[in-house]
Design an enzyme around this catalytic site. Structure first.
Site, PDB file in Angstrom:
ATOM      1  N   THR A   1       0.843  -1.069  -0.003  1.00 16.97           N
ATOM      2  CA  THR A   1      -0.010   0.057   0.223  1.00 16.97           C
ATOM      3  C   THR A   1       0.951   1.225  -0.102  1.00 16.97           C
ATOM      4  O   THR A   1       1.795   1.344   1.031  1.00 16.97           O
ATOM      5  CB  THR A   1      -0.964  -0.025   1.361  1.00 16.97           C
ATOM      6  OG1 THR A   1      -1.440  -1.356   1.290  1.00 16.97           O
ATOM      7  CG2 THR A   1      -1.954   1.087   1.243  1.00 16.97           C
ATOM      8  N   GLN A   2       0.791   1.823  -0.903  1.00 14.13           N
ATOM      9  CA  GLN A   2       1.465   3.364  -1.079  1.00 14.13           C
ATOM     10  C   GLN A   2       0.653   4.480  -0.738  1.00 14.13           C
ATOM     11  O   GLN A   2       1.119   5.541  -0.165  1.00 14.13           O
ATOM     12  CB  GLN A   2       1.820   3.541  -2.454  1.00 14.13           C
ATOM     13  CG  GLN A   2       2.925   2.352  -2.873  1.00 14.13           C
ATOM     14  CD  GLN A   2       4.098   2.392  -1.980  1.00 14.13           C
ATOM     15  OE1 GLN A   2       4.603   3.299  -1.820  1.00 14.13           O
ATOM     16  NE2 GLN A   2       4.495   0.949  -1.706  1.00 14.13           N
TER      17      GLN A   2
END
Lengths: 277, 296
Positions: A40-41
């Protein structure tokens, strides 16, 4: 010297060979087979602020029912307060899919806790040693810190509200970095800037919180929810509010509406300076 | 029966190893496991109209054991109870596996495991221990009882309520859920029951269970509270044969979401259990008097 600006300041390919981007996220040319995953960015569907105040015999916590998709107010009945047992409620800000993951994690934890006996919200007679809000906060903060240490954070800001083992009011936060802190009043996200100053006027310190009544605490939280609706573009006028009290247990209301808003003044405002009609 | 086993098994070696068929198609190791079950304290389950009751005759082996501690009836997920008779550690292992099955079901399907699926998986697990000579069969008979929610459950971790119009792929007016009761034997055999009994006093208990109105198809079926009282009475009655030994009655129940346990598996409240025990003792005394009259 290369004439392409994106190569400026980079090691020269003809001297050092092609740049090896394997450690970079997939979107930047990285992530080949056999290399660590990139996770997850950034959050996608998000919830905004959560606020909470400790009062003499419990805690009040509130969050609105909106899940935003960027600037789109996408889902309007998302309840971001989750009751764990009669001693603990968690409020979730940040990514909603990660909130769902945490909710399932809390459910499995609750199932395991239940093996020893019921921790039901409305089971006031039970003398089973319940997991307190303090225990739950420790658990959640460890989960959050482990995930950020794996570079795969759960993109949330959490408030854990409830009671300690000895039934004292308890309030603490944990976030995507694994940072934790505690105070008589807490707010996440936008609320930290807009609600905290107002709440601190009512409850400047622990002593003030011990003198605060339930009614005053609820009133202060509702007032802050209104201010947030006025000024936070990712907020909504329907919200959930929960009160965890050592006498009466958990009282969760999921579909409250903001009351007493003032917009009448808007009629009198014309233009941006010299315009009069 | 015993002499029959002796005749066919001793000296032939067919009873020495698990998973070995005897010439007449039996697995003696499994039958020996059943013997272990037959020595255990009586355990029963009653499937009532609005819930399930599980009860256990817990033999007190020492005065040094704390009263009401050492619980034997276990909870699986939140809505299922397991009571067993036979080797305690085998039962513990059985319960642990049932909990694992329930939680893995949840992680796949985001909903509680239905009773029928849990019974099926546990049946398969127990049966696997009759297949190899490197393992021994379970020395327990387990009774699994619970309540599948008949109301619509939210998917685990769901947020919001979804579309307000349309069926959403659901059939309208379908009745789902309800009480369930299964009994799993050391062979892995399991059936659904209206009333189930195992352990030392199973014969007495079964005879009593057969007298109860438990079949909902007949239109009448005892209520959960009646079930609790009957369960206590049956355990007390089944204990009559080993009167000299002390025992404790352990009882749990599961009701519908609208009932007293709100769909959860819980211990029967102390007040109700004591009332049931009082009635059970009274019923036993009444029976004794009747017997005396008969003798006169």
């Amino acid at each position: 010297m290369n004439h392409l600006p994106q190569a400026w300041g980079r090691p020269r390919d003809d001297v050092y060979g092609a740049y090896n981007p394997h450690y970079l996220p997939h979107s930047h040319g990285g992530h080949q087979a056999g290399h660590p995953n990139q996770h997850t960015q950034s959050p996608i569907v998000t919830g905004t602020s959560v606020l909470a105040v400790k009062y003499n015999s419990g805690v009040v916590i509130a969050a609105d029912n909106l899940a935003s998709y960027g600037s789109l107010a996408r889902f309007t009945d998302v309840h971001r307060l989750k009751v764990f047992n009669k001693k603990a409620v968690v409020g979730f800000g940040g990514d909603v899919s990660d909130m769902q993951y945490l909710d399932r994690l809390l459910l499995s934890l609750h199932v395991e806790e239940n093996y020893a006996g019921s921790g039901d919200v409305d089971d006031k007679e039970s003398d089973v040693a319940l997991m307190s809000a303090k225990n739950l906060h420790t658990y959640l903060s460890k989960v959050m810190y482990k995930r950020r240490s794996e570079f795969n954070p759960l993109w949330n800001a959490l408030l854990v509200a409830g009671l300690t083992e000895s039934n004292e009011p308890f309030l603490a936060s944990a976030d995507l970095l694994g940072t934790t802190f505690s105070a008589p009043t807490l707010a996440t996200g936008f609320g930290a800037h807009l609600a905290q100053p107002i709440l601190r006027r009512v409850v400047p310190d622990e002593e003030a919180s011990k003198a605060l009544t339930r009614e005053k605490a609820v009133e202060a939280v509702k007032e802050c929810m209104k201010v947030l609706f006025y000024r936070d573009a990712r907020s909504m006028n329907e919200y959930s509010i929960a009160i965890v009290d050592k006498e009466s247990g958990v009282d969760l209301k999921l579909d409250e509406k903001l009351e007493g808003q003032s917009w009448a003044f808007a009629d009198r405002i014309r233009g941006y300076g010299t315009q009069t009609a | 029966m015993l002499t029959h086993i002796r005749q066919t098994s001793i000296g032939t070696g067919y009873d020495l190893s698990n998973s070995v068929f005897s010439p007449d198609g039996r697995n003696f190791q499994v039958e020996y496991a059943v013997k272990a079950v037959e020595n255990g304290g009586t355990a029963i389950g009653i499937r009532c109209k609005d819930g399930v009751v599980l009860a256990l005759e817990k033999l007190v082996t020492s005065k040094l054991l704390k009263k009401d501690a050492n619980k034997r009836i276990a909870t699986v997920d939140r809505n299922v109870g397991v009571v067993y008779s036979g080797l305690l550690p085998d039962g513990r292992h059985f319960v642990s596996r049932a909990r694992d099955e329930a939680s893995s079901w949840r992680s796949s399907y985001k909903a509680p495991i239905p009773g029928s699926s849990l019974a099926n998986r546990m049946g398969a697990y127990v049966q696997a221990y009759t297949l190899y000579n490197s393992v021994r069969p379970f020395g327990i008979t387990g009774i699994i009882g619970g309540w599948d929610a008949e109301t619509e459950l939210a998917v685990d971790g769901s947020v919001g309520s979804g579309p307000k119009v349309g069926a959403g792929g659901k059939k309208q007016g379908v009745k789902e859920g309800g009480p369930f009761l299964y009994m799993i034997e050391p062979s892995g055999l399991y059936w659904g029951y209206y009333g189930a009994a195992t352990g030392k006093g199973r014969q007495t208990a079964k005879a009593e269970l057969e007298k109860l109105k438990l079949d909902p198809k007949n239109g009448e079926c005892i209520s959960l509270e009646e079930g609790v009282k009957e369960a206590a009475r049956i355990i007390y009655l089944a204990h009559e044969d080993s009167k000299d030994k002390e025992f404790e009655l352990e009882m749990t129940w599961v009701s519908a979401v609208g009932g007293p346990t709100k769909g959860r598996h819980e211990e029967v409240p102390k007040a109700l259990r004591e009332e049931a025990e009082r009635l059970a003792k009274k019923a036993l005394e009444g029976e004794d008097e009747e017997e005396e009259k008969m003798e006169e």
